[in-house]
Enzyme design. Sequence first.
Site, PDB file in Angstrom:
ATOM      1  N   ASP A  29     -26.179 -22.285 -32.016  1.00 25.64           N
ATOM      2  CA  ASP A  29     -26.884 -22.537 -30.757  1.00 25.64           C
ATOM      3  C   ASP A  29     -28.176 -23.307 -31.040  1.00 25.64           C
ATOM      4  O   ASP A  29     -28.881 -23.020 -32.004  1.00 25.64           O
ATOM      5  CB  ASP A  29     -27.198 -21.210 -30.050  1.00 25.64           C
ATOM      6  CG  ASP A  29     -27.537 -21.415 -28.591  1.00 25.64           C
ATOM      7  OD1 ASP A  29     -26.715 -21.054 -27.730  1.00 25.64           O
ATOM      8  OD2 ASP A  29     -28.630 -21.967 -28.303  1.00 25.64           O
ATOM      9  N   GLU A  94     -25.477 -21.369 -18.089  1.00 22.57           N
ATOM     10  CA  GLU A  94     -26.141 -22.664 -17.876  1.00 22.57           C
ATOM     11  C   GLU A  94     -25.216 -23.836 -18.169  1.00 22.57           C
ATOM     12  O   GLU A  94     -25.368 -24.903 -17.574  1.00 22.57           O
ATOM     13  CB  GLU A  94     -27.394 -22.762 -18.753  1.00 22.57           C
ATOM     14  CG  GLU A  94     -28.508 -21.854 -18.259  1.00 22.57           C
ATOM     15  CD  GLU A  94     -29.754 -21.917 -19.109  1.00 22.57           C
ATOM     16  OE1 GLU A  94     -29.744 -22.637 -20.125  1.00 22.57           O
ATOM     17  OE2 GLU A  94     -30.722 -21.231 -18.751  1.00 22.57           O
ATOM     18  N   HIS A  99     -17.727 -20.271 -22.818  1.00 21.95           N
ATOM     19  CA  HIS A  99     -18.150 -20.045 -24.208  1.00 21.95           C
ATOM     20  C   HIS A  99     -18.509 -18.608 -24.451  1.00 21.95           C
ATOM     21  O   HIS A  99     -18.933 -17.877 -23.556  1.00 21.95           O
ATOM     22  CB  HIS A  99     -19.316 -20.967 -24.574  1.00 21.95           C
ATOM     23  CG  HIS A  99     -20.477 -20.897 -23.628  1.00 21.95           C
ATOM     24  ND1 HIS A  99     -20.486 -21.535 -22.409  1.00 21.95           N
ATOM     25  CD2 HIS A  99     -21.659 -20.253 -23.724  1.00 21.95           C
ATOM     26  CE1 HIS A  99     -21.624 -21.304 -21.799  1.00 21.95           C
ATOM     27  NE2 HIS A  99     -22.370 -20.510 -22.565  1.00 21.95           N
TER      28      HIS A  99
HETATM   29  P1  5GP Z   1     -25.184 -20.008 -21.347  1.00 17.35           P
HETATM   30  O1  5GP Z   1     -26.549 -19.734 -20.803  1.00 17.35           O
HETATM   31  O2  5GP Z   1     -24.458 -21.056 -20.548  1.00 17.35           O
HETATM   32  O3  5GP Z   1     -24.389 -18.767 -21.596  1.00 17.35           O
HETATM   33  O4  5GP Z   1     -25.419 -20.600 -22.820  1.00 17.35           O
HETATM   34  C1  5GP Z   1     -25.463 -21.954 -23.124  1.00 17.35           C
HETATM   35  C2  5GP Z   1     -26.006 -22.040 -24.516  1.00 17.35           C
HETATM   36  O5  5GP Z   1     -25.774 -23.335 -25.017  1.00 17.35           O
HETATM   37  C3  5GP Z   1     -27.516 -21.774 -24.616  1.00 17.35           C
HETATM   38  O6  5GP Z   1     -27.751 -20.682 -25.493  1.00 17.35           O
HETATM   39  C4  5GP Z   1     -28.072 -23.087 -25.140  1.00 17.35           C
HETATM   40  O7  5GP Z   1     -29.150 -22.925 -26.043  1.00 17.35           O
HETATM   41  C5  5GP Z   1     -26.857 -23.714 -25.805  1.00 17.35           C
HETATM   42  N1  5GP Z   1     -26.892 -25.163 -25.791  1.00 17.35           N
HETATM   43  C6  5GP Z   1     -27.127 -25.966 -24.714  1.00 17.35           C
HETATM   44  N2  5GP Z   1     -27.056 -27.247 -25.068  1.00 17.35           N
HETATM   45  C7  5GP Z   1     -26.761 -27.277 -26.389  1.00 17.35           C
HETATM   46  C8  5GP Z   1     -26.561 -28.347 -27.325  1.00 17.35           C
HETATM   47  O8  5GP Z   1     -26.656 -29.530 -27.001  1.00 17.35           O
HETATM   48  N3  5GP Z   1     -26.282 -28.005 -28.596  1.00 17.35           N
HETATM   49  C9  5GP Z   1     -26.183 -26.688 -28.991  1.00 17.35           C
HETATM   50  N4  5GP Z   1     -25.906 -26.474 -30.279  1.00 17.35           N
HETATM   51  N5  5GP Z   1     -26.358 -25.656 -28.131  1.00 17.35           N
HETATM   52  C10 5GP Z   1     -26.649 -25.953 -26.850  1.00 17.35           C
END
Ligand code: 5GP
Length: 105
Positions: A29, A94, A99
């Site tokens: 992440d 987000e 995932h």
């Molecule tokens: P959600 O809030 O959707 O469950 O988690 C999305 C996750 O994706 C977040 O923890 C965020 O830091 C990670 N994330 C978002 N954009 C990127 C990216 O471009 N690269 C990586 N490695 N992680 C990302």
Amino acid sequence: MDCIFCKIIKKEIPAEVVFEDKAIIAFKDIKPIASVHIVIIPKKHINSVVNLKKEDEVLMGKLIMTAKKIADDLKVSEKGYKLLIRVGRGGGQEVDHIHLHLLAC
Ligand code: 5GP
Ligand code: ZN
């Protein structure tokens, strides 16, 4: 499609990949909230758990089995870890590509 995780799958944007096969990719992440924070995704674009279909059953099982393998590889299985799926904005999701977060201290 303007999906950041699909761009990672297509190597259009870089990521620190820790696992990849035909169906799944896992990477660190970008904003870790634990010392081990891996994001595990299917290569098939599915927006959210809400959009899962019966045909995705095997793939989602594979997602969890991949988390187990990565946890073993990173040697956090004995200590324990969290697997987290956020669903929809109300659930804190987000990125609209389904995932699994693997989180360990
Ligand atoms: P959600 O809030 O959707 O469950 O988690 C999305 C996750 O994706 C977040 O923890 C965020 O830091 C990670 N994330 C978002 N954009 C990127 C990216 O471009 N690269 C990586 N490695 N992680 C990302
Ligand atoms: Zn996607």
